[in-house]
Design a protein around this motif. Structure first.
Motif, short mmCIF file in Angstrom:
data_model
loop_
_atom_site.label_atom_id
_atom_site.label_comp_id
_atom_site.label_asym_id
_atom_site.label_seq_id
_atom_site.Cartn_x
_atom_site.Cartn_y
_atom_site.Cartn_z
N PRO A 171 8.79 10.27 -0.30
CA PRO A 171 8.27 11.77 0.22
C PRO A 171 8.94 12.74 -0.68
CG PRO A 171 10.19 10.95 1.59
CD PRO A 171 9.62 9.80 0.62
N PRO A 172 8.23 14.00 -0.98
CA PRO A 172 8.68 14.93 -1.79
C PRO A 172 9.67 15.71 -0.94
CG PRO A 172 6.39 15.40 -0.75
CD PRO A 172 6.73 14.01 -0.61
N PRO A 173 10.24 16.56 -1.53
CA PRO A 173 11.34 17.37 -1.14
C PRO A 173 10.89 18.26 0.21
CG PRO A 173 11.67 17.74 -3.33
CD PRO A 173 10.43 16.84 -3.06
N GLY A 174 11.45 18.27 1.25
CA GLY A 174 10.91 18.90 2.62
C GLY A 174 10.33 18.04 3.59
N LEU A 175 9.93 16.74 3.21
CA LEU A 175 9.29 15.76 4.00
C LEU A 175 10.42 14.61 4.21
CD1 LEU A 175 5.59 15.62 2.81
CD2 LEU A 175 6.78 16.92 4.35
N VAL A 176 10.29 13.90 5.50
CA VAL A 176 11.27 12.64 5.66
C VAL A 176 10.33 11.66 6.11
CG1 VAL A 176 13.19 14.16 5.88
CG2 VAL A 176 11.92 13.48 7.79
N THR A 177 10.86 10.50 6.25
CA THR A 177 10.07 9.38 6.89
C THR A 177 10.99 8.42 7.68
OG1 THR A 177 10.58 7.80 5.14
CG2 THR A 177 8.47 9.02 4.70
N ARG A 178 10.17 8.25 8.93
CA ARG A 178 10.78 7.40 9.85
C ARG A 178 10.12 6.23 10.14
NH1 ARG A 178 14.23 10.15 8.62
NH2 ARG A 178 15.52 11.89 9.72
N GLU A 179 10.87 5.00 10.32
CA GLU A 179 9.87 3.53 10.58
C GLU A 179 9.30 3.86 11.72
OE1 GLU A 179 10.84 -1.05 10.84
OE2 GLU A 179 12.34 0.21 9.94
N ILE A 180 8.12 3.14 12.02
CA ILE A 180 7.30 2.85 13.32
C ILE A 180 7.54 1.51 13.58
CG2 ILE A 180 5.24 3.12 14.67
CD1 ILE A 180 4.26 5.31 12.41
N ILE A 181 8.56 1.34 14.57
CA ILE A 181 8.91 -0.07 14.80
C ILE A 181 8.09 -0.95 15.18
CG2 ILE A 181 11.41 0.64 14.87
CD1 ILE A 181 10.94 0.49 17.91
N ASP A 182 6.90 -0.54 15.91
CA ASP A 182 5.92 -1.76 16.64
C ASP A 182 4.73 -1.53 15.69
OD1 ASP A 182 5.45 1.04 17.02
OD2 ASP A 182 4.97 0.55 19.34
N LEU A 183 4.47 -1.23 14.26
CA LEU A 183 3.61 -1.32 13.57
C LEU A 183 3.89 -2.61 12.66
CD1 LEU A 183 1.99 2.22 12.62
CD2 LEU A 183 0.84 0.39 13.82
N PRO A 184 3.20 -3.29 12.07
CA PRO A 184 3.43 -4.54 11.33
C PRO A 184 3.60 -4.02 9.98
CG PRO A 184 1.13 -4.40 11.64
CD PRO A 184 1.85 -3.48 12.46
N ALA A 185 4.85 -4.69 9.40
CA ALA A 185 5.16 -4.39 7.74
C ALA A 185 4.02 -4.52 6.96
CB ALA A 185 6.32 -5.26 7.43
N VAL A 186 4.17 -4.00 5.86
CA VAL A 186 2.96 -3.96 4.89
C VAL A 186 3.36 -5.00 3.49
CG1 VAL A 186 1.52 -2.64 3.16
CG2 VAL A 186 2.15 -1.76 5.54
N PRO A 187 2.71 -6.08 3.29
CA PRO A 187 2.89 -7.07 2.34
C PRO A 187 2.23 -6.72 1.00
CG PRO A 187 1.21 -8.00 3.63
CD PRO A 187 1.54 -6.54 4.40
N TYR A 188 2.91 -6.78 0.16
CA TYR A 188 2.29 -6.41 -1.19
C TYR A 188 2.43 -7.86 -2.13
CZ TYR A 188 2.17 -1.46 -1.39
OH TYR A 188 1.86 -0.20 -1.02
N HIS A 189 1.17 -8.27 -2.91
CA HIS A 189 1.00 -9.57 -3.42
C HIS A 189 0.64 -9.19 -4.83
CE1 HIS A 189 0.91 -10.99 0.86
NE2 HIS A 189 1.15 -12.03 0.25
N ALA A 190 1.36 -10.13 -5.54
CA ALA A 190 0.72 -10.51 -7.24
C ALA A 190 -0.48 -11.36 -6.95
CB ALA A 190 1.61 -10.76 -7.93
N LEU A 191 -1.59 -11.06 -7.72
CA LEU A 191 -2.71 -11.89 -7.60
C LEU A 191 -2.94 -12.42 -9.17
CD1 LEU A 191 -4.60 -9.24 -5.69
CD2 LEU A 191 -3.35 -11.16 -4.73
N HIS A 192 -3.34 -13.88 -9.26
CA HIS A 192 -3.95 -14.26 -10.35
C HIS A 192 -4.68 -15.33 -10.17
CE1 HIS A 192 -1.03 -17.75 -10.30
NE2 HIS A 192 -0.03 -16.89 -10.03
N LEU A 193 -5.37 -15.79 -11.14
CA LEU A 193 -6.13 -17.12 -10.85
C LEU A 193 -5.28 -18.45 -11.01
CD1 LEU A 193 -9.06 -16.28 -13.59
CD2 LEU A 193 -9.09 -16.31 -11.11
N PRO A 194 -5.48 -19.26 -10.14
CA PRO A 194 -4.74 -20.38 -10.10
C PRO A 194 -4.52 -21.20 -11.14
CG PRO A 194 -6.22 -20.41 -8.06
CD PRO A 194 -6.69 -19.20 -9.06
N SER A 195 -5.86 -21.22 -12.21
CA SER A 195 -5.57 -21.91 -13.30
C SER A 195 -4.76 -21.07 -14.42
CB SER A 195 -7.04 -21.83 -13.85
OG SER A 195 -7.52 -20.62 -14.28
N ARG A 196 -4.24 -20.08 -14.09
CA ARG A 196 -3.49 -19.14 -15.16
C ARG A 196 -1.99 -18.99 -14.68
NH1 ARG A 196 -5.67 -14.01 -17.23
NH2 ARG A 196 -4.36 -14.58 -18.89
N ALA A 197 -1.58 -20.01 -13.76
CA ALA A 197 -0.19 -19.78 -13.18
C ALA A 197 0.89 -19.94 -14.39
CB ALA A 197 0.02 -20.90 -12.24
#
Length: 289
Positions: free
Chosen positions: A241-267
């Motif tokens: 967040p920029p200055p002047g804003l804050v964040t607070r976790e919302i405990i009953d929302l699921p976490a957000v998963p980031y993944h790296a994606l590639h073709l299986p043949s290029r592992a």
């Protein structure tokens, strides 16, 4: 079909078309007329005996065969470049290509973005398409459904957080529940986006009434509207967040998963493993899976 009838020029042209899914922009990049490009793509489709793209109103989309052809065309181009480099005794100029969305570039991949990497910006669907067609060596995206044809490597997870002015009453709490948002006016993404759909479903399930302050595409504009006092917003926890804003976790929302994606043949491809290593180093261990 005889392989000798496959035009390498048509394949290369189709790869550019697959990047844009727009005949006008692709023709401009190729420095040919739009009708000439259309003829190349049509003849390639006739040679293969398969449709390479479909039209939905004004939007074009690759067919499964079109995805395979675009991937083959890029692989062929890379092989030819490597062969010619070997003939001339020079190192092949392979530039890694990374596809991700605006939020990932701004708040997740900042230290990875540098000269020497070809960057492709697009939403989740475009990132997946870039990986499938070989346009991107690696993609980074939030996934809620795992694709069956792409290798998805977990990178990091972040909580979903409420972003608000630092003097807002909810900022006094260490964390929040969805019920704390009752009656809130929210800055939210457009209704067809996955984040908006999931958010509405969660609020409805929790019986939380809310109102729409304004629709915003992308985290920067969302934060701007919150800074102006137009409403509150729920964003991924990696968003700073920029200055002047804050964040607070919302405990009953699921976490957000980031993944790296590639073709299986290029592992084991150095372009893929190199980018993946850079990303993991940049993320560190704070949120790594």
């Amino acid at each position: 079909m005889e392989l000798s009838r496959l035009s390498t020029d048509a394949l290369a042209s189709f790869a550019v078309f697959a990047d844009h899914l727009n005949f006008t922009r692709a023709a401009e990049e190729l420095h040919i007329s739009q009708p000439a490009l259309h003829v190349k793509v049509q003849k390639l489709a006739e040679t293969l005996g398969r449709a390479l793209y479909t039209r939905h109103g004004r939007r074009l989309a690759l067919t499964p065969t079109g995805v395979e052809v675009a991937r083959f065309a890029r692989d062929l181009d890379a092989r030819v470049a490597a062969f010619l480099a070997g003939v001339h005794g020079t190192a092949p100029a392979r530039v890694p290509a990374l596809a991700a969305g605006e939020g990932a570039y701004l708040y997740l991949l900042g230290d990875v973005v540098r000269p020497g990497i070809r960057l492709i910006n697009g939403d989740r669907a475009r990132t997946l398409a870039a990986v499938r067609t070989g346009r991107a060596d690696l993609g980074v995206s939030v996934l809620d459904v795992m694709p069956t044809d792409i290798e998805a490597v977990p990178l990091a997870t972040y909580p979903q957080v409420l972003v608000m002015p630092d003097d807002h009453p909810l900022a006094e709490r260490p964390d929040l529940a969805l019920t704390d948002l009752a009656g809130a006016s929210l800055v939210a993404p457009p209704p067809t986006g996955p984040h908006r759909i999931a958010l509405e479903r969660a609020l409805r399930s929790a019986g939380v009434p809310w109102s729409l302050a304004v629709e915003a595409e992308g985290w920067p504009l969302t934060l701007h509207f919150v800074s102006l006092g137009i409403g509150l917003a729920i964003v991924n926890g990696c968003v700073t967040p920029p200055p002047g804003l804050v964040t607070r976790e919302i405990i009953d929302l699921p976490a957000v998963p980031y993944h790296a994606l590639h073709l299986p043949s290029r592992a084991d491809d150095p372009l893929v493993t190199g980018l993946l290593s850079e990303i993991r180093t940049a993320l560190g261990n704070d949120n790594a899976l």
